[in-house]
Design a protein around this motif. Sequence first.
Motif, PDB file in Angstrom:
ATOM      1  N   LEU A 228      59.890  24.435  56.219  1.00  0.00           N
ATOM      2  CA  LEU A 228      58.925  23.512  55.642  1.00  0.00           C
ATOM      3  C   LEU A 228      57.554  24.155  55.558  1.00  0.00           C
ATOM      4  CD1 LEU A 228      59.980  20.314  57.622  1.00  0.00           C
ATOM      5  CD2 LEU A 228      60.784  21.056  55.367  1.00  0.00           C
ATOM      6  N   GLY A 229      56.789  23.729  54.565  1.00  0.00           N
ATOM      7  CA  GLY A 229      55.445  24.250  54.379  1.00  0.00           C
ATOM      8  C   GLY A 229      54.384  23.263  54.820  1.00  0.00           C
ATOM      9  N   ALA A 230      53.177  23.468  54.366  1.00  0.00           N
ATOM     10  CA  ALA A 230      52.056  22.601  54.732  1.00  0.00           C
ATOM     11  C   ALA A 230      52.380  21.156  54.405  1.00  0.00           C
ATOM     12  CB  ALA A 230      50.803  23.041  53.977  1.00  0.00           C
ATOM     13  N   GLY A 231      52.074  20.276  55.355  1.00  0.00           N
ATOM     14  CA  GLY A 231      52.377  18.862  55.166  1.00  0.00           C
ATOM     15  C   GLY A 231      53.857  18.569  55.178  1.00  0.00           C
ATOM     16  N   ASP A 232      54.637  19.485  55.763  1.00  0.00           N
ATOM     17  CA  ASP A 232      56.100  19.355  55.840  1.00  0.00           C
ATOM     18  C   ASP A 232      56.751  19.268  54.461  1.00  0.00           C
ATOM     19  OD1 ASP A 232      56.177  19.619  58.541  1.00  0.00           O
ATOM     20  OD2 ASP A 232      56.413  17.488  58.989  1.00  0.00           O
ATOM     21  N   SER A 233      56.129  19.899  53.482  1.00  0.00           N
ATOM     22  CA  SER A 233      56.754  19.964  52.155  1.00  0.00           C
ATOM     23  C   SER A 233      57.897  20.975  52.204  1.00  0.00           C
ATOM     24  CB  SER A 233      55.719  20.396  51.116  1.00  0.00           C
ATOM     25  OG  SER A 233      55.126  21.631  51.497  1.00  0.00           O
ATOM     26  N   PRO A 234      59.063  20.630  51.656  1.00  0.00           N
ATOM     27  CA  PRO A 234      60.213  21.550  51.706  1.00  0.00           C
ATOM     28  C   PRO A 234      59.925  22.830  50.922  1.00  0.00           C
ATOM     29  CG  PRO A 234      60.909  19.328  51.106  1.00  0.00           C
ATOM     30  CD  PRO A 234      59.417  19.352  51.016  1.00  0.00           C
ATOM     31  N   ILE A 235      60.228  23.957  51.540  1.00  0.00           N
ATOM     32  CA  ILE A 235      60.094  25.244  50.859  1.00  0.00           C
ATOM     33  C   ILE A 235      61.471  25.846  50.619  1.00  0.00           C
ATOM     34  CG2 ILE A 235      59.253  27.606  51.058  1.00  0.00           C
ATOM     35  CD1 ILE A 235      56.854  26.611  52.518  1.00  0.00           C
ATOM     36  N   VAL A 236      62.196  26.072  51.705  1.00  0.00           N
ATOM     37  CA  VAL A 236      63.535  26.634  51.587  1.00  0.00           C
ATOM     38  C   VAL A 236      64.547  25.518  51.814  1.00  0.00           C
ATOM     39  CG1 VAL A 236      65.178  28.302  52.514  1.00  0.00           C
ATOM     40  CG2 VAL A 236      62.764  28.892  52.365  1.00  0.00           C
ATOM     41  N   THR A 237      65.312  25.220  50.793  1.00  0.00           N
ATOM     42  CA  THR A 237      66.307  24.150  50.858  1.00  0.00           C
ATOM     43  C   THR A 237      67.611  24.633  50.243  1.00  0.00           C
ATOM     44  OG1 THR A 237      65.521  23.292  48.737  1.00  0.00           O
ATOM     45  CG2 THR A 237      64.576  22.319  50.721  1.00  0.00           C
ATOM     46  N   GLU A 238      68.699  23.909  50.512  1.00  0.00           N
ATOM     47  CA  GLU A 238      70.003  24.246  49.936  1.00  0.00           C
ATOM     48  C   GLU A 238      69.949  24.082  48.420  1.00  0.00           C
ATOM     49  OE1 GLU A 238      72.942  25.209  51.304  1.00  0.00           O
ATOM     50  OE2 GLU A 238      72.204  25.326  53.364  1.00  0.00           O
ATOM     51  N   GLN A 239      70.357  25.142  47.724  1.00  0.00           N
ATOM     52  CA  GLN A 239      70.372  25.117  46.260  1.00  0.00           C
ATOM     53  C   GLN A 239      71.670  25.719  45.750  1.00  0.00           C
ATOM     54  OE1 GLN A 239      66.790  26.483  44.261  1.00  0.00           O
ATOM     55  NE2 GLN A 239      65.577  26.183  46.117  1.00  0.00           N
ATOM     56  N   PRO A 240      72.110  25.316  44.557  1.00  0.00           N
ATOM     57  CA  PRO A 240      73.376  25.836  44.017  1.00  0.00           C
ATOM     58  C   PRO A 240      73.258  27.301  43.625  1.00  0.00           C
ATOM     59  CG  PRO A 240      72.283  24.428  42.413  1.00  0.00           C
ATOM     60  CD  PRO A 240      71.503  24.290  43.685  1.00  0.00           C
ATOM     61  N   VAL A 241      74.315  28.046  43.916  1.00  0.00           N
ATOM     62  CA  VAL A 241      74.384  29.457  43.548  1.00  0.00           C
ATOM     63  C   VAL A 241      75.758  29.749  42.959  1.00  0.00           C
ATOM     64  CG1 VAL A 241      72.736  30.214  45.310  1.00  0.00           C
ATOM     65  CG2 VAL A 241      75.173  30.130  45.856  1.00  0.00           C
ATOM     66  N   VAL A 242      75.864  30.867  42.284  1.00  0.00           N
ATOM     67  CA  VAL A 242      77.135  31.335  41.745  1.00  0.00           C
ATOM     68  C   VAL A 242      77.361  32.752  42.255  1.00  0.00           C
ATOM     69  CG1 VAL A 242      78.456  31.899  39.679  1.00  0.00           C
ATOM     70  CG2 VAL A 242      76.948  29.904  39.686  1.00  0.00           C
ATOM     71  N   ASN A 243      78.487  32.960  42.934  1.00  0.00           N
ATOM     72  CA  ASN A 243      78.865  34.286  43.399  1.00  0.00           C
ATOM     73  C   ASN A 243      79.647  34.976  42.292  1.00  0.00           C
ATOM     74  OD1 ASN A 243      77.839  33.885  46.081  1.00  0.00           O
ATOM     75  ND2 ASN A 243      79.613  32.580  46.456  1.00  0.00           N
ATOM     76  N   VAL A 244      79.116  36.069  41.796  1.00  0.00           N
ATOM     77  CA  VAL A 244      79.794  36.851  40.761  1.00  0.00           C
ATOM     78  C   VAL A 244      80.661  37.896  41.453  1.00  0.00           C
ATOM     79  CG1 VAL A 244      79.497  38.339  38.754  1.00  0.00           C
ATOM     80  CG2 VAL A 244      77.861  36.488  39.199  1.00  0.00           C
ATOM     81  N   GLY A 245      81.923  37.970  41.069  1.00  0.00           N
ATOM     82  CA  GLY A 245      82.838  38.908  41.688  1.00  0.00           C
ATOM     83  C   GLY A 245      83.766  39.557  40.683  1.00  0.00           C
ATOM     84  N   VAL A 246      84.596  40.457  41.196  1.00  0.00           N
ATOM     85  CA  VAL A 246      85.601  41.146  40.380  1.00  0.00           C
ATOM     86  C   VAL A 246      86.949  40.999  41.063  1.00  0.00           C
ATOM     87  CG1 VAL A 246      86.417  43.386  39.544  1.00  0.00           C
ATOM     88  CG2 VAL A 246      83.994  42.802  39.379  1.00  0.00           C
ATOM     89  N   GLU A 247      87.974  40.606  40.301  1.00  0.00           N
ATOM     90  CA  GLU A 247      89.348  40.556  40.798  1.00  0.00           C
ATOM     91  C   GLU A 247      90.088  41.753  40.208  1.00  0.00           C
ATOM     92  OE1 GLU A 247      93.256  37.691  40.575  1.00  0.00           O
ATOM     93  OE2 GLU A 247      91.269  36.751  40.626  1.00  0.00           O
ATOM     94  N   PRO A 248      90.451  42.729  41.054  1.00  0.00           N
ATOM     95  CA  PRO A 248      91.013  43.987  40.542  1.00  0.00           C
ATOM     96  C   PRO A 248      92.187  43.816  39.583  1.00  0.00           C
ATOM     97  CG  PRO A 248      90.495  44.196  42.859  1.00  0.00           C
ATOM     98  CD  PRO A 248      90.263  42.762  42.512  1.00  0.00           C
ATOM     99  N   SER A 249      93.060  42.832  39.834  1.00  0.00           N
ATOM    100  CA  SER A 249      94.256  42.683  38.992  1.00  0.00           C
ATOM    101  C   SER A 249      93.904  42.301  37.555  1.00  0.00           C
ATOM    102  CB  SER A 249      95.194  41.637  39.596  1.00  0.00           C
ATOM    103  OG  SER A 249      94.568  40.356  39.612  1.00  0.00           O
ATOM    104  N   ARG A 250      92.709  41.778  37.335  1.00  0.00           N
ATOM    105  CA  ARG A 250      92.310  41.339  35.996  1.00  0.00           C
ATOM    106  C   ARG A 250      91.518  42.389  35.230  1.00  0.00           C
ATOM    107  NH1 ARG A 250      90.818  34.967  36.079  1.00  0.00           N
ATOM    108  NH2 ARG A 250      92.248  34.279  37.709  1.00  0.00           N
ATOM    109  N   VAL A 251      91.174  43.487  35.876  1.00  0.00           N
ATOM    110  CA  VAL A 251      90.340  44.504  35.246  1.00  0.00           C
ATOM    111  C   VAL A 251      91.170  45.356  34.295  1.00  0.00           C
ATOM    112  CG1 VAL A 251      88.852  46.503  35.656  1.00  0.00           C
ATOM    113  CG2 VAL A 251      88.796  44.560  37.232  1.00  0.00           C
ATOM    114  N   THR A 252      90.640  45.579  33.089  1.00  0.00           N
ATOM    115  CA  THR A 252      91.329  46.436  32.114  1.00  0.00           C
ATOM    116  C   THR A 252      90.709  47.824  32.031  1.00  0.00           C
ATOM    117  OG1 THR A 252      89.934  45.536  30.345  1.00  0.00           O
ATOM    118  CG2 THR A 252      92.069  44.466  30.729  1.00  0.00           C
TER     119      THR A 252
END
Length: 663
Positions: free
Chosen positions: A190-214
């Motif tokens: 939390l920041g000044a005045g208890d304002s949220p700074i770091v909170t849970e937010q949506p993310v996308v994990n980008v990956g590679v599945e070897p069996s699908r690679v050409t």
Amino acid sequence: MVNRQAERRVMSNMRLTPTSPGRTGRRHWVIGLALVVVLLIGGGAAVIAWPSSSKPDASLVALQAFARSWSAGKPQDGPLVDPTGVAPAYQAATKGLNAGPPSVTVLTPAFAPASSDGADKSRARVGNLHVRWTLRGGTVFAYDTTAAVVPAADGHGRRVQWSPAVIHPGMRAGDTLIGETVAPPRAAILGAGDSPIVTEQPVVNVGVEPSRVTNLPQLSQQLATLLQIDPAALTARVKAATANAFVDVITLRQADYERLKAQLQPLPGTVFQTGQLPLAPTHDFARAVLGTVGPVTADLIKAHPGRYHVGQQVGLSGIQAQYDQQLAGTEGYRVVLHRAPGSAAADATLLSVAAKPGQPVHTTLDPAIQTAADNALAGQAKPSALVAIRVSTGDVLAVSNGPNGGAYDLALTGQAPPGSTFKIVTTLALLEGGLTPDTPVECAPTITVNGRTFHNAEAESFGLIPFHTDFARSCNTAFVSLAPRLSANSLQNAASSLGIGVPFTLGVSAYAGSVPVTTDPVDKAASAFGQGRVLTSPLAITTATASVARGVRVAPRLVLGSAAPAGVAAPLPAGPINTLRELMREVVTSGTGTALAGVPGLPVYGKTGTAEFGSGPNPPSHAWFTGWQGDIAFGVFVQGGEFGGDTAAPIAARFLTALAAGN
């Protein structure tokens, strides 16, 4: 009175009878009937007799031996009817607990009361056991179970009948026990005045599945171009992974993923997972001081045995790492009885320990001021920093490290010569020693002290001018000429009175600066304009500026509740401090800091700095600017930025202009 007649009757019933000679030829004597103890109580006698021998309970012996073997992690080594296949079946059934062997003890009574060897020698007896597992994090999973104890096939002793239900009463063939950690929600920063700074937010994990690679080399290069990753490292990791593995490439904020989605998704082999991570409002928002959260590393697991485990999301740097235990909370735990494939029975939760949510970390960072600082540094190719402090409280309002700062907190922990910004300290010492703003001081192009020649930036020379003009135009040679007025510890004392060199209690790592005692004339001359052995951080210079603005040494604070409140500092000398403020105002109105002359709002006070580093006839320079407007003091630093007035001052102007627009 002892009843002698009764005693004689007892003794007359005792006979010593010789036994038949044994194989050794010895003769052994035994007591024929019983060993008698006579208790004489008052005038009577009580007789207690024990049998000459007692036969051990074969079922109890077998049950105890089995408990010992199981406690050693090898139930198959116990006295079982048939140990065939027990070891692999036990391993498969319990490996999901991720625990060492349990503690197994025989309960009292050891057997159900209805069962009795004496009643039926062929009957199975039901033995009672207590099982206690110690799971991850010290969680205890304890329960009672039973095991059937039956006569051995050869008629000698008894054996334990193995079945999955021995492990746990609810288990059947093919069932498994699975231990699962339950991650609590990570608390916010939390920041000044208890304002949220770091909170849970949506993310996308980008990956590679070897069996699908050409075409792996092509894919790696395409992802490197889009995501700024190392293509060779990705290629190696994909080759080393199993066919259906998810090979992590990068974690993107949802907004960043949406921007690249159309280019990423068509690439053969790319796969995506959604999730949540504690994030600041933007990628660069106070990144170095707040830190990052990600999968636990092998080094952390090794350094903190028992605290971390594979699969955890933990703080990796900054406040997230330093206050990880507070923010992360305490994991819960769940033990599930997972039914065998095809079983009609439903999985059952055998143990559930609730997770304890983390507790937020309260900071003084102001989201609006931090954003203004980040935006002011945007586009800087060189390492840079901007710190802002509230003059009236010492609260650190912004800690920005530029767009390329990464995890290194240059703003708080950087160490560099402060250059002419340190003339604030020198001037305070000179004013306390009697120097006046109107004292004429020569500003020559060069000056030599004990064979060492000092010069002004770009060989500037203004001749004999009042000291306030020397200060406004940042004349180095003028300050070198005034250095003999200073005692060996004058600079150190003046710096300390403004907070430089005084240990900070921010709650995070920070460098307060170092100002040496100067006995050598050359060393003193160099120190007088922030060179030589003088070192500070952007935070330390900003603290000194805030102290001048307030008239009392400011103790900066960032993480609230992390340290004892600083003691009250003595007020600074009013006369010299008021004069110093006037001098810093002149820097902006007609000196080297005119880049801030047109900033909207209250008057701006400041001091530029150009600090040489390295060696050679024309060494490179750091660019500095520090000052205040109203209740906000600030310091700007650009590593290798050359002139403070040309590089750092315009950044400060953008910062203050953004604040004025926001208000």
